[in-house]
Design an enzyme around this catalytic site. Sequence first.
Site, mmCIF file in Angstrom:
data_model
loop_
_atom_site.group_PDB
_atom_site.id
_atom_site.type_symbol
_atom_site.label_atom_id
_atom_site.label_comp_id
_atom_site.label_asym_id
_atom_site.label_seq_id
_atom_site.Cartn_x
_atom_site.Cartn_y
_atom_site.Cartn_z
ATOM 1 C CD GLN A 98 -13.102 10.977 -43.520
ATOM 2 O OE1 GLN A 98 -12.885 9.840 -43.098
ATOM 3 N NE2 GLN A 98 -12.325 12.003 -43.236
ATOM 4 C CE1 TYR A 179 -7.349 3.893 -45.098
ATOM 5 C CE2 TYR A 179 -7.527 6.154 -44.328
ATOM 6 C CZ TYR A 179 -7.347 4.805 -44.063
ATOM 7 O OH TYR A 179 -7.155 4.374 -42.772
ATOM 8 N NE ARG A 226 -9.061 14.424 -42.306
ATOM 9 C CZ ARG A 226 -8.952 14.792 -41.043
ATOM 10 N NH1 ARG A 226 -9.298 16.007 -40.678
ATOM 11 N NH2 ARG A 226 -8.514 13.958 -40.122
ATOM 12 N N GLY A 316 -10.014 15.625 -32.274
ATOM 13 C CA GLY A 316 -10.169 14.187 -32.293
ATOM 14 C C GLY A 316 -10.362 13.568 -30.932
ATOM 15 N NE ARG A 317 -5.020 11.524 -29.545
ATOM 16 C CZ ARG A 317 -3.692 11.424 -29.425
ATOM 17 N NH1 ARG A 317 -3.163 10.432 -28.719
ATOM 18 N NH2 ARG A 317 -2.901 12.312 -29.992
#
Length: 357
Positions: A98, A179, A226, A316-317
């Site tokens: 990424q 971002y 993304r 993710g987690r």
Amino acid sequence: MSKLFTPLNLGAVNLRNRMVMAPLTRLRAGAHGVPGDLLVEHYRQRASMGLIVTEGTWPVREGRTWIGQPGIETAEQVAGWRRVADAVHAEGGAIVMQIMHGGRISHSEITGTGRIVAPSAIAAPGEVRLPDDSKADHPVPHALTADEIPGIIAGFVAAARNAIEAGLDGVEIHSANGYLVHQFLSPVSNTRTDEYGGSPANRARLAIEILTAVAGAIGADRTGLRISPEHNIQGALETDPADVAATYTALAEGLAPLGLAFVDILHADPAGELVQKVRHAAAAPTIVNTGFGTPTTRESALALLDDGLAEAVAIGRAALANPDLVARWAGEAAENAPDPSTFYAPGARGYTDYPAL
């Protein structure tokens, strides 16, 4: 067998299963952004995932967001990532990088470049943590001129070339979570009146130009996107449903002719009209992720794929806390619980020491 455990091709990237490790900021790359032994081991441990998407990696120093975040600009960083890619490939895995330019979500004391940049001279809300561990308000950024935009695009292209040189299987251009590229997409952070601002199509222009240039450099079949529409994070707000739909449809339709390897969509409702409209307009395989608000579970991942709502699911987690998550989900085994206190802390604790079955 559920689709979750079946192979998938995302362009030129071959996945053994459809479980994707989501990009997870972990900040273990030291002061110079060079991947070392910790990153090699962390990603190697999780190579049984169908695909690993690395944490956000800065393309140029001006795009650096945090101390400890890896880069892909210098020869040392390229060499460090080559070790990571080699370790993942030795375990039979696939990994894409990424590429993330933080834009206004930074500070000149972090970048060391004397300025930070954004579409408009509007400071992000909140504070940023500085290298001495103190905090400061986000500064007012330099508004990029139209003449400076080609340099931003060139930075992404150089980073993508470096990622491929390092042996990664492809790249994901980070256009989400507030971002730089997302800052251009949002009508709140982007108040420009030139060809990169105003209308939804104009606000989508930079993302389309970056993806087009990167695809031209390394191949569309190794290039992914993304996005996080309506995520409303770090001041990149998107609260008008009609504008959101128009912006992301313009983006998807602008990218569709490229034949991207994948589009990775973070949204709380992957089954909803917005995500599915963008998914089909982009004409690319889709990875979906519900985000931190609603963590992806085995049951939700199975349902998303078996209901035909995506080609793969980002996790993710659970992937963070379970290096052998594929085996655990395939065998319906118990899972380790993630320890949030170690998410952004240095060292191996909470990074490479989660036990396997």
